[in-house]
Scaffold this motif. Sequence first.
Motif, PDB file in Angstrom:
ATOM      1  N   ASP A  36       0.697  -1.288   0.018  1.00  0.00           N
ATOM      2  CA  ASP A  36      -0.124  -0.010  -0.065  1.00  0.00           C
ATOM      3  C   ASP A  36       0.740   1.531   0.006  1.00  0.00           C
ATOM      4  N   ASP A  79       0.729   3.511   1.905  1.00  0.00           N
ATOM      5  CA  ASP A  79       1.202   3.682   3.538  1.00  0.00           C
ATOM      6  C   ASP A  79       1.976   2.731   4.186  1.00  0.00           C
ATOM      7  N   THR A 129       0.849  -2.246   5.087  1.00  0.00           N
ATOM      8  CA  THR A 129       0.379  -1.058   5.223  1.00  0.00           C
ATOM      9  C   THR A 129       0.347  -0.871   6.785  1.00  0.00           C
ATOM     10  N   ASP A 130       0.563   0.778   7.017  1.00  0.00           N
ATOM     11  CA  ASP A 130       0.612   1.082   8.397  1.00  0.00           C
ATOM     12  C   ASP A 130      -0.799   1.858   8.591  1.00  0.00           C
ATOM     13  N   ASN A 131      -1.555   1.872   7.591  1.00  0.00           N
ATOM     14  CA  ASN A 131      -2.976   2.283   7.768  1.00  0.00           C
ATOM     15  C   ASN A 131      -4.000   1.264   8.072  1.00  0.00           C
ATOM     16  N   SER A 185      -7.298   0.974   6.045  1.00  0.00           N
ATOM     17  CA  SER A 185      -6.937   0.205   4.804  1.00  0.00           C
ATOM     18  C   SER A 185      -6.824  -1.344   5.023  1.00  0.00           C
ATOM     19  N   HIS A 244      -1.921  -9.120   7.425  1.00  0.00           N
ATOM     20  CA  HIS A 244      -1.853  -7.549   7.446  1.00  0.00           C
ATOM     21  C   HIS A 244      -0.242  -7.572   8.175  1.00  0.00           C
TER      22      HIS A 244
END
Length: 417
Positions: free
Chosen positions: A235, A237, A346-348, A351, A366
Amino acid sequence: MISYESIFKNMGESARAASLVLQQLPEERINDVLRAMAQALVTHTNRILEANHKDMESARDVVPDTMLDRLLLTKDRIEQMAEGVRQVSLLASPVGSVLESINRPNGLHIEKRAVPFGVIGIIFEARPNVTVDAGALCFKTANATILRGGKEAFNTNQVIVSIMQDVLEEYDLPRLAIQLVEVLDREAVSVLLQQRRYIDVIIPRGGAGLIQRVVQDSMIPVIETGSGVCHTYVDVDANLEMALDIAVNAKVQRPSVCNSMETLLVHEGIAKEFLVALEKKLASHHVTIHGTTEVLQIIKGIAVDEHSFSTEYNDFDLNVAIVSSLDDAILHINRYTTHHSEAIVTDNVASAQRFMNLIDCSTVYHNASTRFTDGFEFGFGAEIGISTQKLHARGPMGLQALTSYKYFVFGTGQIRS
């Protein structure tokens, strides 16, 4: 002429009789046998390796190198197989556990309890570790097993099954509680799949061709395990160092297995920086990139074709595409997924949650590699396969997946008016 019907009738009747014996065993006795099986595999390591060497020599000219890795056994791999059996012996059996309890107004007490299937058939390709995992898991859950492995691993499977059968005999249990189909004719599989009278469920493990044949031809209920066209989406992020480590691990740590990554999707916002770094990381592993036009403007590779995104390479090949948004990544994956394992880096958190909720697969990650979709890694001791269907079992199948259930109803003379 060989009568396959007669062969499988005899195997089925023996397995059915053995399953009734297994269902009467206390769990501690089952665990003692499993520990003895683990030790026997280690004790007979040289015997197993000799048989495996024969299989490797026969397969070397007809099986791709990465698939040979599935067939190959080493001293360490045999120890890992034995450790898997030991781990199974330490797990609590689900058999007999009360899944639900109901007290009715008329005084009836109803319990929904986990029970063995009875006889489980496993059809698989050149993976000798499946022989051990399947035999151990089925035995732990008081199921008899009929194993039909690929011809490439026949000598190895024959020795492994004989070792497990010898242990059964030592404990005065039916030798034929674990059986190997020794007829290698492909036509015999069709006859095996008709034995609904004796076999309660069939579990295929292998490539898409094998699985589809079993699903289409079987008169026996099938738990479908799937091929693995697994994706990783990086992603906008994402932590790029983390994403690099995850992507490389998912592709090269063991590319021949079903939970390795076949397609990498990268958000356009970080595509150039990430792909340049990825190319450097993959260089020493000699991975062939199958890229879209946009990807090949950034790194070297060959162009994807109409089949690329549907291909399970099981090799050092990787599809790479650039997407413009999280939703585009979700659409792409849901179009090509084989419902096995998919990952987002992702760090979001929002998302990640959207991705994990909307992706249609058995296991979604994740910030972790898809390589963890594995019964041992999930704490199941071993696995019978990765189910990609939605009924009965999904994802890595451990002991619970090898049981059905029935209702036990206790009364005090109730009759229905």
